[in-house]
Design an enzyme around this catalytic site. Structure first.
Site, short mmCIF file in Angstrom:
data_model
loop_
_atom_site.label_atom_id
_atom_site.label_comp_id
_atom_site.label_asym_id
_atom_site.label_seq_id
_atom_site.Cartn_x
_atom_site.Cartn_y
_atom_site.Cartn_z
N ASP A 9 -34.39 108.13 3.48
CA ASP A 9 -35.22 107.20 4.26
C ASP A 9 -35.74 107.96 5.48
O ASP A 9 -35.62 109.19 5.58
CB ASP A 9 -34.45 105.91 4.59
CG ASP A 9 -33.34 106.10 5.62
OD1 ASP A 9 -33.13 107.25 6.08
OD2 ASP A 9 -32.69 105.10 5.98
N HIS A 10 -36.29 107.20 6.43
CA HIS A 10 -36.91 107.81 7.61
C HIS A 10 -35.92 108.56 8.50
O HIS A 10 -36.31 109.43 9.27
CB HIS A 10 -37.59 106.72 8.45
CG HIS A 10 -36.65 105.60 8.80
ND1 HIS A 10 -36.32 104.60 7.91
CD2 HIS A 10 -35.93 105.35 9.92
CE1 HIS A 10 -35.46 103.78 8.47
NE2 HIS A 10 -35.20 104.21 9.69
N CYS A 70 -29.59 109.24 4.13
CA CYS A 70 -30.09 108.25 5.07
C CYS A 70 -29.32 108.50 6.37
O CYS A 70 -28.79 109.60 6.55
CB CYS A 70 -29.96 106.83 4.54
SG CYS A 70 -28.28 106.24 4.25
N GLY A 71 -29.29 107.53 7.27
CA GLY A 71 -28.63 107.78 8.55
C GLY A 71 -27.16 108.12 8.38
O GLY A 71 -26.65 109.11 8.91
N THR A 72 -26.46 107.29 7.63
CA THR A 72 -25.04 107.51 7.37
C THR A 72 -24.77 108.09 5.99
O THR A 72 -23.65 108.53 5.72
CB THR A 72 -24.28 106.18 7.45
OG1 THR A 72 -24.83 105.30 6.45
CG2 THR A 72 -24.38 105.55 8.83
N GLY A 123 -25.74 103.67 2.78
CA GLY A 123 -26.59 102.67 2.14
C GLY A 123 -27.31 103.22 0.93
O GLY A 123 -27.37 102.58 -0.13
N HIS A 139 -13.89 116.82 -10.22
CA HIS A 139 -13.03 115.76 -10.76
C HIS A 139 -13.80 114.50 -11.16
O HIS A 139 -13.38 113.80 -12.08
CB HIS A 139 -11.97 115.37 -9.71
CG HIS A 139 -10.87 116.39 -9.60
ND1 HIS A 139 -9.68 116.15 -8.94
CD2 HIS A 139 -10.77 117.67 -10.05
CE1 HIS A 139 -8.90 117.23 -9.00
NE2 HIS A 139 -9.56 118.17 -9.66
N ASN A 140 -14.86 114.18 -10.46
CA ASN A 140 -15.56 112.91 -10.71
C ASN A 140 -16.86 113.09 -11.46
O ASN A 140 -17.53 112.11 -11.77
CB ASN A 140 -15.83 112.18 -9.38
CG ASN A 140 -14.61 112.11 -8.48
OD1 ASN A 140 -14.64 112.60 -7.34
ND2 ASN A 140 -13.53 111.54 -8.97
N ARG A 154 -27.35 111.34 10.41
CA ARG A 154 -26.92 111.01 11.77
C ARG A 154 -25.43 111.29 11.95
O ARG A 154 -24.87 111.01 13.01
CB ARG A 154 -27.23 109.54 12.07
CG ARG A 154 -28.73 109.25 12.13
CD ARG A 154 -29.02 107.77 12.29
NE ARG A 154 -30.46 107.53 12.42
CZ ARG A 154 -31.04 106.35 12.19
NH1 ARG A 154 -30.30 105.30 11.84
NH2 ARG A 154 -32.35 106.21 12.32
N HIS A 196 -9.74 114.67 -16.32
CA HIS A 196 -10.74 114.03 -15.45
C HIS A 196 -11.82 113.34 -16.27
O HIS A 196 -12.40 112.35 -15.83
CB HIS A 196 -11.35 115.08 -14.51
CG HIS A 196 -10.32 115.78 -13.69
ND1 HIS A 196 -9.54 115.13 -12.77
CD2 HIS A 196 -9.92 117.08 -13.69
CE1 HIS A 196 -8.69 116.00 -12.22
NE2 HIS A 196 -8.90 117.19 -12.76
N ARG A 241 -10.93 109.80 -17.00
CA ARG A 241 -11.11 108.90 -15.84
C ARG A 241 -12.58 108.62 -15.59
O ARG A 241 -12.96 107.48 -15.26
CB ARG A 241 -10.44 109.54 -14.61
CG ARG A 241 -8.94 109.67 -14.82
CD ARG A 241 -8.29 110.66 -13.90
NE ARG A 241 -6.86 110.82 -14.26
CZ ARG A 241 -6.09 111.78 -13.78
NH1 ARG A 241 -6.57 112.69 -12.93
NH2 ARG A 241 -4.82 111.85 -14.14
C1 RB5 Z 1 -31.59 103.07 9.10
O1 RB5 Z 1 -31.64 102.70 10.43
C2 RB5 Z 1 -30.15 103.15 8.62
O2 RB5 Z 1 -29.62 101.88 8.49
C3 RB5 Z 1 -30.08 103.89 7.31
O3 RB5 Z 1 -30.62 105.16 7.47
C4 RB5 Z 1 -28.69 104.12 6.74
O4 RB5 Z 1 -27.82 104.64 7.69
C5 RB5 Z 1 -28.10 102.98 6.00
O5 RB5 Z 1 -27.04 103.10 5.37
#
Ligand code: RB5
Length: 149
Positions: free
Chosen positions: A12-13, A69-71, A74, A102-103, A113, A137, A140
């Site tokens: 994503d952005h 994405c940020g984390t 998602g 393994h997976n 981020r 494996h 599983r």
């Molecule tokens: C976008 O702001 C953020 O929610 C997305 O990049 C991500 O971290 C979601 O899981």
């Protein structure tokens, strides 16, 4: 590793710059990045980008996928809704190696981020440099696949 050297990339952005750095990095290693964007910084929706990359992998068009994405969370959740996808979020190389060994993960997710570029590239190297061990494996992983039907 598969003869198919195509790696689906999307984000994503929040992760455009890191995604592009990964594309450059893996291309220098002989992989063929299939970068399906986005390229502009407007706020966008990570599920659509996770789905787009996952469908490239599930169809066999790409051998593996790397999504961001940020984390990383998602977009990973979205990708894992596509049948045949096994995607894990990694913030260090050991887990990136183990989800292959393994997976039999076919997609890697990274949080832009959370993880700096140098570490992210090490994570990518661990993921792409490890093969599935099979054996116990495989039993599983087959159990994971059975949950899809
Ligand atoms: C976008 O702001 C953020 O929610 C997305 O990049 C991500 O971290 C979601 O899981």
């Amino acid at each position: 590793m598969s003869a198919n050297k195509r790696i689906a990339l999307s984000s994503d952005h929040a992760a455009i710059e890191l995604r592009q750095a990964i594309a450059t990095h893996i291309a220098a290693q002989g992989w063929e990045p299939v970068d399906i964007g986005p390229t502009t910084p407007e706020s966008t929706h990570y599920p659509a980008h996770g789905q787009a990359a996952a469908e490239r992998v599930a169809s066999g068009d790409c051998a593996l996928g790397i999504i961001l994405c940020g984390t990383g969370q998602g977009i990973m959740m979205a990708a894992n809704k596509v049948k045949g996808i096994r995607c894990g979020v990694c913030s260090e190389p050991f887990s990136a190696s183990m989800i292959r060994a393994h997976n039999n993960a076919n997609m890697l997710s990274i949080g832009a981020r959370v993880t700096g570029e140098g570490l992210a590239l090490d994570i990518v190297d661990a993921f792409l440099g490890t093969s599935f061990e099979g054996g116990r494996h495989a039993t599983r992983v087959d159990m994971i696949t059975a949950l899809e039907s």
